[in-house]
Scaffold this motif. Structure first.
Motif, PDB file in Angstrom:
ATOM      1  N   VAL A 200       0.872  -1.177   0.000  1.00 52.19           N
ATOM      2  CA  VAL A 200       0.000   0.000   0.000  1.00 52.19           C
ATOM      3  C   VAL A 200       0.909   1.228   0.000  1.00 52.19           C
ATOM      4  CG1 VAL A 200      -1.870  -1.179   1.224  1.00 52.19           C
ATOM      5  CG2 VAL A 200      -0.127   0.074   2.528  1.00 52.19           C
ATOM      6  N   PRO A 201       0.375   2.405  -0.304  1.00 50.37           N
ATOM      7  CA  PRO A 201       1.228   3.601  -0.334  1.00 50.37           C
ATOM      8  C   PRO A 201       1.837   3.947   1.023  1.00 50.37           C
ATOM      9  CG  PRO A 201      -0.828   3.998  -1.509  1.00 50.37           C
ATOM     10  CD  PRO A 201      -0.993   2.698  -0.797  1.00 50.37           C
ATOM     11  N   GLN A 202       1.216   3.488   2.101  1.00 48.92           N
ATOM     12  CA  GLN A 202       1.657   3.847   3.449  1.00 48.92           C
ATOM     13  C   GLN A 202       2.735   2.886   3.954  1.00 48.92           C
ATOM     14  OE1 GLN A 202      -1.611   4.104   6.161  1.00 48.92           O
ATOM     15  NE2 GLN A 202      -0.367   4.714   7.906  1.00 48.92           N
ATOM     16  N   GLU A 203       3.843   3.432   4.396  1.00 52.51           N
ATOM     17  CA  GLU A 203       4.942   2.601   4.889  1.00 52.51           C
ATOM     18  C   GLU A 203       4.521   1.842   6.140  1.00 52.51           C
ATOM     19  OE1 GLU A 203       9.640   3.047   6.281  1.00 52.51           O
ATOM     20  OE2 GLU A 203       8.472   4.796   5.657  1.00 52.51           O
ATOM     21  N   GLY A 204       4.973   0.589   6.235  1.00 53.45           N
ATOM     22  CA  GLY A 204       4.721  -0.208   7.435  1.00 53.45           C
ATOM     23  C   GLY A 204       3.462  -1.045   7.377  1.00 53.45           C
ATOM     24  N   LEU A 205       2.709  -0.950   6.283  1.00 60.59           N
ATOM     25  CA  LEU A 205       1.462  -1.699   6.153  1.00 60.59           C
ATOM     26  C   LEU A 205       1.402  -2.420   4.817  1.00 60.59           C
ATOM     27  CD1 LEU A 205      -1.108   0.918   7.541  1.00 60.59           C
ATOM     28  CD2 LEU A 205      -0.127  -1.035   8.761  1.00 60.59           C
ATOM     29  N   ARG A 206       0.625  -3.493   4.765  1.00 61.98           N
ATOM     30  CA  ARG A 206       0.320  -4.216   3.549  1.00 61.98           C
ATOM     31  C   ARG A 206      -1.140  -4.651   3.634  1.00 61.98           C
ATOM     32  NH1 ARG A 206       4.906  -5.542   0.666  1.00 61.98           N
ATOM     33  NH2 ARG A 206       3.923  -7.322  -0.356  1.00 61.98           N
ATOM     34  N   TYR A 207      -1.636  -5.320   2.598  1.00 58.90           N
ATOM     35  CA  TYR A 207      -3.020  -5.780   2.670  1.00 58.90           C
ATOM     36  C   TYR A 207      -3.202  -7.102   1.953  1.00 58.90           C
ATOM     37  CZ  TYR A 207      -4.273  -4.328  -2.175  1.00 58.90           C
ATOM     38  OH  TYR A 207      -4.366  -4.193  -3.536  1.00 58.90           O
ATOM     39  N   VAL A 208      -4.323  -7.771   2.260  1.00 64.57           N
ATOM     40  CA  VAL A 208      -4.644  -9.065   1.686  1.00 64.57           C
ATOM     41  C   VAL A 208      -6.125  -9.305   1.938  1.00 64.57           C
ATOM     42  CG1 VAL A 208      -4.034 -10.285   3.828  1.00 64.57           C
ATOM     43  CG2 VAL A 208      -4.021 -11.531   1.656  1.00 64.57           C
ATOM     44  N   THR A 209      -6.750 -10.157   1.138  1.00 60.88           N
ATOM     45  CA  THR A 209      -8.146 -10.526   1.364  1.00 60.88           C
ATOM     46  C   THR A 209      -8.196 -11.957   1.875  1.00 60.88           C
ATOM     47  OG1 THR A 209      -8.953  -9.018  -0.345  1.00 60.88           O
ATOM     48  CG2 THR A 209     -10.418 -10.804   0.312  1.00 60.88           C
ATOM     49  N   ILE A 210      -8.798 -12.119   3.046  1.00 61.47           N
ATOM     50  CA  ILE A 210      -8.850 -13.412   3.728  1.00 61.47           C
ATOM     51  C   ILE A 210     -10.307 -13.769   4.006  1.00 61.47           C
ATOM     52  CG2 ILE A 210      -8.206 -14.702   5.805  1.00 61.47           C
ATOM     53  CD1 ILE A 210      -5.796 -12.819   6.040  1.00 61.47           C
ATOM     54  N   ASN A 211     -10.694 -14.974   3.617  1.00 62.79           N
ATOM     55  CA  ASN A 211     -12.052 -15.468   3.886  1.00 62.79           C
ATOM     56  C   ASN A 211     -13.115 -14.466   3.431  1.00 62.79           C
ATOM     57  OD1 ASN A 211     -10.617 -17.520   5.072  1.00 62.79           O
ATOM     58  ND2 ASN A 211     -11.136 -16.983   7.176  1.00 62.79           N
ATOM     59  N   GLY A 212     -12.842 -13.801   2.320  1.00 61.38           N
ATOM     60  CA  GLY A 212     -13.798 -12.875   1.753  1.00 61.38           C
ATOM     61  C   GLY A 212     -13.761 -11.472   2.319  1.00 61.38           C
ATOM     62  N   GLN A 213     -12.835 -11.187   3.226  1.00 65.45           N
ATOM     63  CA  GLN A 213     -12.747  -9.848   3.811  1.00 65.45           C
ATOM     64  C   GLN A 213     -11.339  -9.287   3.635  1.00 65.45           C
ATOM     65  OE1 GLN A 213     -14.438 -10.635   7.885  1.00 65.45           O
ATOM     66  NE2 GLN A 213     -15.821  -9.005   7.248  1.00 65.45           N
ATOM     67  N   THR A 214     -11.266  -8.044   3.144  1.00 64.38           N
ATOM     68  CA  THR A 214      -9.973  -7.398   2.947  1.00 64.38           C
ATOM     69  C   THR A 214      -9.485  -6.820   4.267  1.00 64.38           C
ATOM     70  OG1 THR A 214     -10.537  -6.879   0.663  1.00 64.38           O
ATOM     71  CG2 THR A 214      -8.730  -5.637   1.653  1.00 64.38           C
ATOM     72  N   VAL A 215      -8.212  -7.047   4.565  1.00 57.05           N
ATOM     73  CA  VAL A 215      -7.631  -6.593   5.819  1.00 57.05           C
ATOM     74  C   VAL A 215      -6.317  -5.875   5.558  1.00 57.05           C
ATOM     75  CG1 VAL A 215      -8.697  -8.463   7.134  1.00 57.05           C
ATOM     76  CG2 VAL A 215      -6.373  -8.768   6.234  1.00 57.05           C
ATOM     77  N   VAL A 216      -5.992  -4.928   6.434  1.00 54.16           N
ATOM     78  CA  VAL A 216      -4.692  -4.268   6.429  1.00 54.16           C
ATOM     79  C   VAL A 216      -3.868  -4.906   7.537  1.00 54.16           C
ATOM     80  CG1 VAL A 216      -3.468  -2.080   6.661  1.00 54.16           C
ATOM     81  CG2 VAL A 216      -5.750  -2.128   5.628  1.00 54.16           C
ATOM     82  N   VAL A 217      -2.616  -5.241   7.226  1.00 53.30           N
ATOM     83  CA  VAL A 217      -1.752  -5.914   8.194  1.00 53.30           C
ATOM     84  C   VAL A 217      -0.460  -5.140   8.393  1.00 53.30           C
ATOM     85  CG1 VAL A 217      -2.697  -8.168   7.536  1.00 53.30           C
ATOM     86  CG2 VAL A 217      -0.568  -7.373   6.485  1.00 53.30           C
ATOM     87  N   GLY A 218       0.162  -5.343   9.535  1.00 51.86           N
ATOM     88  CA  GLY A 218       1.468  -4.761   9.781  1.00 51.86           C
ATOM     89  C   GLY A 218       2.517  -5.447   8.927  1.00 51.86           C
ATOM     90  N   ALA A 219       3.361  -4.678   8.276  1.00 51.29           N
ATOM     91  CA  ALA A 219       4.345  -5.247   7.360  1.00 51.29           C
ATOM     92  C   ALA A 219       5.346  -6.146   8.077  1.00 51.29           C
ATOM     93  CB  ALA A 219       5.079  -4.126   6.624  1.00 51.29           C
ATOM     94  N   GLN A 220       5.684  -5.823   9.308  1.00 52.33           N
ATOM     95  CA  GLN A 220       6.669  -6.603  10.059  1.00 52.33           C
ATOM     96  C   GLN A 220       6.034  -7.748  10.833  1.00 52.33           C
ATOM     97  OE1 GLN A 220       9.972  -6.096   9.704  1.00 52.33           O
ATOM     98  NE2 GLN A 220       9.382  -4.508   8.230  1.00 52.33           N
ATOM     99  N   THR A 221       4.822  -7.551  11.352  1.00 47.71           N
ATOM    100  CA  THR A 221       4.198  -8.536  12.227  1.00 47.71           C
ATOM    101  C   THR A 221       3.216  -9.466  11.523  1.00 47.71           C
ATOM    102  OG1 THR A 221       2.361  -7.058  12.778  1.00 47.71           O
ATOM    103  CG2 THR A 221       4.362  -6.917  14.151  1.00 47.71           C
ATOM    104  N   ASN A 222       2.691  -9.017  10.373  1.00 53.56           N
ATOM    105  CA  ASN A 222       1.611  -9.742   9.681  1.00 53.56           C
ATOM    106  C   ASN A 222       0.335  -9.806  10.517  1.00 53.56           C
ATOM    107  OD1 ASN A 222       2.656 -10.228   7.152  1.00 53.56           O
ATOM    108  ND2 ASN A 222       2.458 -12.455   7.280  1.00 53.56           N
ATOM    109  N   ALA A 223       0.231  -8.983  11.528  1.00 52.55           N
ATOM    110  CA  ALA A 223      -0.971  -8.938  12.358  1.00 52.55           C
ATOM    111  C   ALA A 223      -1.995  -7.989  11.736  1.00 52.55           C
ATOM    112  CB  ALA A 223      -0.633  -8.481  13.778  1.00 52.55           C
ATOM    113  N   ILE A 224      -3.257  -8.390  11.779  1.00 54.42           N
ATOM    114  CA  ILE A 224      -4.323  -7.574  11.211  1.00 54.42           C
ATOM    115  C   ILE A 224      -4.536  -6.321  12.061  1.00 54.42           C
ATOM    116  CG2 ILE A 224      -6.783  -7.486  10.655  1.00 54.42           C
ATOM    117  CD1 ILE A 224      -6.649 -10.534  10.211  1.00 54.42           C
ATOM    118  N   VAL A 225      -4.475  -5.149  11.424  1.00 56.50           N
ATOM    119  CA  VAL A 225      -4.687  -3.889  12.147  1.00 56.50           C
ATOM    120  C   VAL A 225      -6.024  -3.259  11.810  1.00 56.50           C
ATOM    121  CG1 VAL A 225      -2.220  -3.470  12.353  1.00 56.50           C
ATOM    122  CG2 VAL A 225      -3.492  -2.475  10.423  1.00 56.50           C
ATOM    123  N   GLN A 226      -6.630  -3.670  10.698  1.00 55.05           N
ATOM    124  CA  GLN A 226      -7.958  -3.168  10.355  1.00 55.05           C
ATOM    125  C   GLN A 226      -8.634  -4.124   9.385  1.00 55.05           C
ATOM    126  OE1 GLN A 226      -8.226   1.003   9.435  1.00 55.05           O
ATOM    127  NE2 GLN A 226     -10.206   0.804   8.433  1.00 55.05           N
TER     128      GLN A 226
END
Length: 229
Positions: A200-226
């Motif tokens: 994503v344009p914002q540093e430190g974050l990435r995204y993926v769609t899981i089980n039909g829902q799009t989520v934003v995750v921490g780039a280092q932790t892979n933990a869902i933040v939104q």
């Protein structure tokens, strides 16, 4: 608060939920430890038909004996929610329904919608098998993690980097193919390393769609933040 700190204090701070959680197993209710999906059937591939806001109680109709899913009713909406994120009080401590001791009596229910089951199986076959499982986001399980975050029902396990409006807009306008993982999509759950995530344009974050829902995750932790709803 970072995730390592969250994990360290999760077990100790679970006691803080005592006053907030009544004996739900006796009243037929359970409290959502975080914003929790209501699905049309008992599994991550079923459609999301509603959400229980974190900290809110839902009527508990019963749980499957062979899987970690419970049938609930929230404000007239009946469906299925993950028992990993539904809390009951056990000996003055909050526990997830999925880890309740045998002394806590909850009705057993079955799932008998043959047409929906076949539809779900077809969808799963088309998408391929699950490629891993979402991990609970704190030592001591989801309930401990929520309380360690300082709230019941808020953004437990919140990351140091919060998605901006620009990031959310980018994610919603650039859809990616869904992947299926065992477990429920909630803030703080960790995505396995073998799952491809996207920039994503914002540093430190990435995204993926899981089980039909799009989520934003921490780039280092892979933990869902939104969870983008």
């Amino acid at each position: 608060m970072n995730f390592s700190t969250l994990g360290k204090i999760g077990m100790a701070s679970v006691i803080a939920l005592t006053a907030a959680v009544p004996a739900f197993a006796q009243t037929g209710e359970a409290i959502a430890a975080t914003d929790l999906n209501i699905r049309s059937g008992p599994g991550p591939k079923y459609e999301v038909v509603g959400v229980i806001p974190g900290g809110q109680a839902a009527a508990l109709e019963g749980c499957l004996s062979e899987a970690s899913w419970c049938k609930i009713n929230f404000e007239g909406k009946t469906g299925w929610s993950s028992s990993d994120y539904l809390a009951v009080s056990v000996e003055e401590q909050a526990v997830a329904l999925s880890t309740r001791p045998a002394t806590v009596e909850v009705n057993s229910v079955t799932y008998e919608d043959a047409a929906q089951t076949q539809s779900d199986q077809n969808a799963g076959a088309a998408a391929g098998a699950t490629i891993g499982a979402l991990a609970a986001y704190a030592v001591g399980g989801p309930i401990g993690g929520i309380i360690a975050g300082g709230i019941v029902g808020g953004a437990a396990g919140s990351a140091a980097v919060e998605p901006t409006t620009e990031t959310v807009t980018y994610v919603t306008t650039n859809p990616v193919e869904t992947v299926y993982l065992d477990g429920e999509v909630v803030v703080g759950a960790t995505v396995p390393d073998n799952v491809t995530t996207y920039e994503v344009p914002q540093e430190g974050l990435r995204y993926v769609t899981i089980n039909g829902q799009t989520v934003v995750v921490g780039a280092q932790t892979n933990a869902i933040v939104q969870v983008i709803r």
